[in-house]
Motif scaffolding. Structure first.
Motif: not given
Ligand SMILES: [Zn+2]
Length: 408
Positions: A162, A177, A231-232
């Protein structure tokens, strides 16, 4: 009959449009994200609107006109950054809202209207790109001083998910995130750079948007040996927690192979410099398949190592490497994995993710997994291959488990 009805309906629609007074659209905000290769300006709107974008020279500027729009009360004009020296507002001769971007240099621009998503309503996006993109921009890998000239460093591409206008998942307490994954990615890069024979590159080094294919391109331009996307995750059930590790599914790989084959120019330098341009379709697809299945095997083995380390470090949601069709994992010639470090939707994990200590712990686990993978499967001609060799001649615990699949 059907056709008549359609014509009639069309006429009615047109009449309604003409009769309705043009309802003004509010400009709710203007946001600007500057990355090393492109600058994105986002104009938040209260509704859909027509727009036009014009590039003017001497001095260089981009002019965005938005039909029937007016500046909302809360909207602020951002300061210039990246390719944009200054942002100004005015009215076009026909009375439309006009945004003028004073540019630092001649630039390519495109604009589009984005429809509402979970985080934002209607918005106009203006992407400004410099003429010298990507390959020209990225600096060449530097050989570590202690490395003998005949051995190269491994390049690990670290991809923080992102960024910029795309916040990724958002926790109950507002944790984004894009921020926590960038912190983890930076920490991971520090650890990798501290290790002899390895060098980290970040596909995104700040809070800006990088298109998914550009992330892959950056890794390929640097000839990365491994691609790790951070990522989260988020899920409706807030009790769910733990990390998971993904690689590309076979299905996703097959789809991607057809895409690359369709675009021969892109595929040309894919397989260790073997050009596909002059190969017939069958041979080309066999070459690509070989490269791809070698990468998928290596991805699996490397992902297992990372997952194993994450299990030692804390909660793991799935105890096996998962497969999915993540776009960013689709480089046919770079082993790639995506680590969902935690569930940001789980309030406890969200709070932990914000702490430097936990970010460092996650980075350490991923680093250890990457280290173990490369010491068990060192690519030929690398400094790590020499170090691994030196290690194995000493009577220490062997780390051969899970190896054999690298095939690079
Ligand atoms: Zn993500």
């Amino acid at each position: 009959m059907y056709r008549l009805l359609c014509q009639w309906a069309g006429g009615l629609l047109l009449a309604t449009l003409l009769l309705q007074p043009a309802r003004a659209v509010d400009v709710r905000g203007i946001r600007l994200w500057a990355g090393p290769d492109n600058t994105r300006v986002v104009v938040d709107l209260s509704g859909s609107a027509q727009h036009s974008l014009l590039l003017l020279h001497n001095p260089e500027r981009a002019v965005l006109d938005v039909s029937g729009a007016r500046l909302g009360k809360s909207a602020r004009v951002p300061r210039g950054a990246g390719a944009v020296k200054a942002v100004r507002m005015s009215r076009s001769p026909s009375g439309n809202f006009r945004l003028v971007l004073d540019l630092a240099r001649p630039i390519q621009a495109k604009s589009f209207l984005s429809t509402p998503n979970a985080h934002y309503g209607y918005r106009l996006v203006v992407d400004l790109e410099g003429a010298s993109r990507l390959a020209n921009h990225v600096d060449k890998p530097i050989k570590a001083k202690h490395a003998p000239s005949d051995a190269r460093d491994l390049i690990i591409a670290i991809d923080a998910g992102h960024g910029g206008e795309d916040p990724g998942a958002i926790g109950m307490n507002g944790t984004r995130e894009k921020d926590v994954v960038l912190a983890i990615a930076r920490e991971l890069a520090l650890k990798i750079n501290a290790e002899p024979g390895m060098k980290a590159i970040l596909t995104r080094g700040g809070d800006y948007f990088v298109p998914l294919r550009d992330r892959m391109r950056r890794a390929r331009a640097q000839q990365a040996d491994l691609f790790v996307s951070i990522h989260a995750d988020s899920i409706r059930d807030r009790s769910i927690d733990g990390s998971s590790v993904y690689i590309l599914s076979q299905r996703g790989a097959t789809d991607e192979a057809s895409r690359w084959l369709a675009e021969r120019e892109n595929a040309s330098d894919l397989i260790g410099g073997v050009s596909l341009d002059d190969k017939d379709d069958v041979l080309a697809s066999v070459l690509l398949d070989l490269s791809q299945s070698a990468s998928l095997n290596a991805s699996q083995v490397a992902a297992e190592r990372v997952l194993h380390q994450l299990m030692q470090a804390g909660e793991v949601r799935k105890h096996e490497v998962q497969q999915a069709r993540f776009m960013v994992l689709k480089s046919p010639d770079i082993p790639s994995m995506l680590v969902e470090t935690a569930y940001i939707s789980n309030p406890q994990e969200e709070m932990r993710l914000r702490t430097a200590a936990h970010q460092a712990q996650l980075a350490a686990a991923i680093h250890q997994g990457v280290h173990d993978y490369f010491y068990a499967n060192p690519p030929q001609g690398t400094r790590i291959a020499q170090l691994a060799n030196a290690n194995s001649s000493r009577p220490v615990l062997a780390t051969a488990a899970g190896g054999g699949g690298a095939g690079r």
